[in-house]
Write a protein that holds these residues in place. Structure first.
Motif, mmCIF file in Angstrom:
data_model
loop_
_atom_site.group_PDB
_atom_site.id
_atom_site.type_symbol
_atom_site.label_atom_id
_atom_site.label_comp_id
_atom_site.label_asym_id
_atom_site.label_seq_id
_atom_site.Cartn_x
_atom_site.Cartn_y
_atom_site.Cartn_z
ATOM 1 N N LEU A 16 0.869 -1.173 0.000
ATOM 2 C CA LEU A 16 0.000 0.000 0.000
ATOM 3 C C LEU A 16 0.901 1.216 0.000
ATOM 4 O O LEU A 16 1.717 1.388 0.911
ATOM 5 N N LEU A 57 2.289 -4.502 3.099
ATOM 6 C CA LEU A 57 1.182 -4.615 4.043
ATOM 7 C C LEU A 57 1.562 -5.577 5.167
ATOM 8 O O LEU A 57 2.087 -6.649 4.911
ATOM 9 N N GLU A 70 -3.114 -4.791 11.034
ATOM 10 C CA GLU A 70 -4.206 -4.026 10.437
ATOM 11 C C GLU A 70 -5.575 -4.334 11.036
ATOM 12 O O GLU A 70 -6.593 -4.004 10.455
ATOM 13 N N HIS A 122 -8.577 -5.967 8.973
ATOM 14 C CA HIS A 122 -9.159 -5.330 7.786
ATOM 15 C C HIS A 122 -8.669 -5.980 6.491
ATOM 16 O O HIS A 122 -9.382 -5.999 5.492
ATOM 17 N N PHE A 123 -7.432 -6.500 6.485
ATOM 18 C CA PHE A 123 -6.851 -7.072 5.274
ATOM 19 C C PHE A 123 -6.763 -8.589 5.391
ATOM 20 O O PHE A 123 -6.368 -9.119 6.420
ATOM 21 N N ILE A 137 -10.237 -6.334 1.529
ATOM 22 C CA ILE A 137 -10.200 -5.251 2.511
ATOM 23 C C ILE A 137 -11.610 -5.167 3.082
ATOM 24 O O ILE A 137 -12.551 -4.811 2.368
ATOM 25 N N ILE A 174 -13.731 -1.117 5.215
ATOM 26 C CA ILE A 174 -12.688 -0.180 4.798
ATOM 27 C C ILE A 174 -12.786 1.148 5.557
ATOM 28 O O ILE A 174 -13.868 1.600 5.887
ATOM 29 N N HIS A 234 -7.334 3.587 4.431
ATOM 30 C CA HIS A 234 -7.033 2.491 3.518
ATOM 31 C C HIS A 234 -7.008 2.949 2.056
ATOM 32 O O HIS A 234 -6.700 2.156 1.164
ATOM 33 N N TYR A 248 -2.521 0.452 -4.318
ATOM 34 C CA TYR A 248 -2.201 -0.917 -3.923
ATOM 35 C C TYR A 248 -1.406 -1.565 -5.040
ATOM 36 O O TYR A 248 -1.742 -1.417 -6.222
#
Length: 148
Positions: free
Chosen positions: A48, A53, A58, A61-62, A76, A79, A83, A87
């Motif tokens: 990112l 990443l 995180e 979230h990912f 994701i 979001i 974010h 990417y």
């Protein structure tokens, strides 16, 4: 003395969608697909804004999802505004390293729109997205070609 030369198929990488706009709280999936010489193993990395990443930091979230040996997805979930960004999917074999890039735009939730704004759109008509350029970084990452 005998030398042997083995020619390998050039690797290609495609990331889709190449540009996506989502609202805070929604989820999105970016899919990275590679075509490569079947005799070579391929490894993937998600970035990112050019930073790798860290899936553990995180807050869930990912999610990294490998569907096949040549396809990986980045999901994701829920979001957040932070974010948003560029990417990159980095694919690497012993012969090549290539990147594909996608842009994720995140908008905040709209609240308290008048009925007229809801009827006619608060911000007017949005422009159609342009087709994606395919970026191919080859070898030592100093050679860049753009396929349109």
């Amino acid at each position: 003395m005998t030398a042997m030369l083995r020619v390998k198929e050039a690797m290609r990488v495609e990331l889709s969608p190449c540009k996506v706009e989502v609202t805070v709280g929604e989820s999105v999936v970016l899919s990275c697909k590679v075509s490569h010489d079947p005799s070579l193993e391929v490894g993937f990395q998600w970035l990112l804004n050019q930073q790798p990443l860290n899936f553990q930091q995180e807050g869930g979230h990912f999610e990294y999802i490998q569907r096949q040996s040549s396809t990986v997805d980045l999901m994701i979930r829920s979001i957040l505004l932070q974010h948003a960004g560029k990417y990159s999917c980095r694919a690497q074999t012993s012969a090549d390293t290539l990147f594909a890039e996608a842009e994720v735009l995140v908008r905040g939730e709209l609240i308290n729109l008048s009925s007229r704004q809801q009827e006619h759109g608060a911000f007017g008509k949005q422009p159609e997205p342009k087709p994606c350029d395919k970026l191919n970084y080859q070898g030592d990452e100093k050679k860049l070609t753009v396929d349109q």
